[in-house]
Scaffold this motif. Structure first.
Motif, short mmCIF file in Angstrom:
data_model
loop_
_atom_site.label_atom_id
_atom_site.label_comp_id
_atom_site.label_asym_id
_atom_site.label_seq_id
_atom_site.Cartn_x
_atom_site.Cartn_y
_atom_site.Cartn_z
N LYS A 109 -89.00 20.80 51.01
CA LYS A 109 -87.87 20.16 50.34
C LYS A 109 -86.57 20.41 51.12
O LYS A 109 -85.74 19.52 51.27
CB LYS A 109 -87.71 20.70 48.91
N GLU A 110 -86.42 21.62 51.61
CA GLU A 110 -85.23 21.98 52.39
C GLU A 110 -85.15 21.15 53.67
O GLU A 110 -84.09 20.62 54.03
CB GLU A 110 -85.29 23.48 52.72
N ILE A 111 -86.29 20.97 54.35
CA ILE A 111 -86.33 20.16 55.58
C ILE A 111 -86.03 18.71 55.24
O ILE A 111 -85.26 18.05 55.94
CB ILE A 111 -87.70 20.30 56.28
N GLU A 112 -86.62 18.20 54.14
CA GLU A 112 -86.35 16.82 53.73
C GLU A 112 -84.85 16.62 53.48
O GLU A 112 -84.28 15.59 53.87
CB GLU A 112 -87.14 16.47 52.47
N ASN A 113 -84.23 17.58 52.85
CA ASN A 113 -82.77 17.46 52.59
C ASN A 113 -81.98 17.42 53.89
O ASN A 113 -81.01 16.67 54.00
CB ASN A 113 -82.30 18.59 51.68
N LYS A 114 -82.40 18.20 54.87
CA LYS A 114 -81.72 18.19 56.18
C LYS A 114 -81.88 16.82 56.84
O LYS A 114 -80.94 16.29 57.44
CB LYS A 114 -82.27 19.29 57.09
N VAL A 115 -83.09 16.24 56.74
CA VAL A 115 -83.34 14.92 57.32
C VAL A 115 -82.51 13.87 56.59
O VAL A 115 -81.90 12.99 57.20
CB VAL A 115 -84.85 14.58 57.28
N LYS A 116 -82.45 13.99 55.27
CA LYS A 116 -81.69 13.02 54.47
C LYS A 116 -80.21 13.04 54.83
O LYS A 116 -79.53 12.01 54.76
CB LYS A 116 -81.86 13.30 52.97
N GLU A 117 -79.69 14.19 55.19
CA GLU A 117 -78.28 14.29 55.58
C GLU A 117 -77.96 13.40 56.78
O GLU A 117 -76.84 12.93 56.92
CB GLU A 117 -77.92 15.75 55.93
N LEU A 118 -78.96 13.16 57.64
CA LEU A 118 -78.74 12.33 58.82
C LEU A 118 -78.96 10.84 58.54
O LEU A 118 -78.60 10.00 59.36
CB LEU A 118 -79.68 12.78 59.94
N ALA A 119 -79.54 10.50 57.40
CA ALA A 119 -79.85 9.10 57.08
C ALA A 119 -78.61 8.38 56.57
O ALA A 119 -77.74 8.98 55.93
CB ALA A 119 -80.96 9.03 56.05
N PHE A 120 -78.53 7.10 56.84
CA PHE A 120 -77.41 6.28 56.34
C PHE A 120 -77.48 6.18 54.83
O PHE A 120 -76.47 6.26 54.14
CB PHE A 120 -77.44 4.88 56.97
N ASP A 121 -78.68 5.98 54.29
CA ASP A 121 -78.88 5.89 52.84
C ASP A 121 -79.89 6.98 52.46
O ASP A 121 -81.09 6.73 52.42
CB ASP A 121 -79.42 4.49 52.47
N PRO A 122 -79.41 8.19 52.16
CA PRO A 122 -80.31 9.32 51.91
C PRO A 122 -81.31 9.08 50.78
O PRO A 122 -82.44 9.53 50.86
CB PRO A 122 -79.36 10.47 51.55
N SER A 124 -82.87 6.48 50.03
CA SER A 124 -83.95 5.57 50.40
C SER A 124 -85.01 6.24 51.28
O SER A 124 -86.02 5.61 51.59
CB SER A 124 -83.38 4.34 51.13
N ALA A 125 -84.79 7.46 51.70
CA ALA A 125 -85.70 8.14 52.63
C ALA A 125 -87.08 8.36 52.02
O ALA A 125 -87.21 8.84 50.90
CB ALA A 125 -85.11 9.47 53.07
N LYS A 126 -88.10 7.96 52.77
CA LYS A 126 -89.49 8.14 52.38
C LYS A 126 -90.16 8.98 53.47
O LYS A 126 -89.94 8.75 54.65
CB LYS A 126 -90.20 6.79 52.27
N PHE A 127 -90.99 9.93 53.04
CA PHE A 127 -91.61 10.85 53.99
C PHE A 127 -93.12 10.71 53.96
O PHE A 127 -93.71 10.38 52.94
CB PHE A 127 -91.22 12.29 53.62
N ARG A 128 -93.74 11.00 55.14
CA ARG A 128 -95.19 11.05 55.23
C ARG A 128 -95.57 11.96 56.39
O ARG A 128 -94.73 12.34 57.21
CB ARG A 128 -95.79 9.65 55.41
#
Length: 185
Positions: A109-122, A124-128
């Motif tokens: 979850k912590e890594i996903e939040n870091k990735v979301k910080e870099l996204a234009f629309d956090p 909308s981020a989908k992970f796999r």
């Protein structure tokens, strides 16, 4: 005096003729009136029959429209029930996905939040394909379209995330090399 009787006879004959003629004219007028009355009654009966037929057709049309409305309402209720059922399935799937999200380890979850910080629309981020500090992310760009899944790698030492093609340095080939070196199979 004989002349008076003759004149009187002629006057009587003329009077009889006038009365007879008046009587025959009256009979002709009565027959014409009876015929006109009969024609009028026939016309009124025809109009009444046409009016009854028109009213019957209007009633039939109204009944058909009402039946069509009832069928339409039944179909709408069926569609609404199907929609509600589908919506319930989607809602149940969302609940399952939320539960799966809640079950993820805190580190992911912590890594996903870091990735979301870099996204234009956090949001909308989908992970796999998340394995350790690596995974793939798909998010919307400035135009509102998804960019497609891109590889990402989180570095514990620097607390930074590297995403494929984000800065044009880490193209697919470079990310594949880093992925093979840092990500578990």
């Amino acid at each position: 005096m004989k002349n008076i009787y003759i004149i009187l006879g002629i006057v009587v004959l003329v009077m009889i003729g006038v009365v007879w003629k008046s009587n025959s004219d009256r009979k002709a007028r009565e027959e014409a009136l009876a015929q006109q009355t009969q024609q009028h009654n026939q016309k009124m009966a025809q109009l009444e029959a046409e009016n009854q037929a028109r009213l019957a057709q209007e009633a039939k049309d109204k009944a058909q429209k009402e039946q069509a409305r009832i069928e339409s309402n039944k179909q709408a209720k069926i569609e609404q029930a199907n929609f509600d059922k589908d919506h319930q399935v989607v809602s149940n799937q969302a609940t399952v996905e939320k539960k799966a999200e809640d079950d993820k380890p805190d580190k992911i979850k912590e890594i996903e939040n870091k990735v979301k910080e870099l996204a234009f629309d956090p949001d909308s981020a989908k992970f796999r394909n998340q394995k350790g500090n690596c995974g793939e992310v798909n998010a919307k760009n400035r135009f509102g379209g998804y960019t497609g899944f891109k590889m990402y790698i989180y570095d514990d030492k620097t607390d930074m995330v590297t995403i494929e093609d984000l800065d044009k340095f880490y193209d697919h080939g470079m990310m594949k090399i880093l992925w093979d070196a840092r990500c578990p199979n």
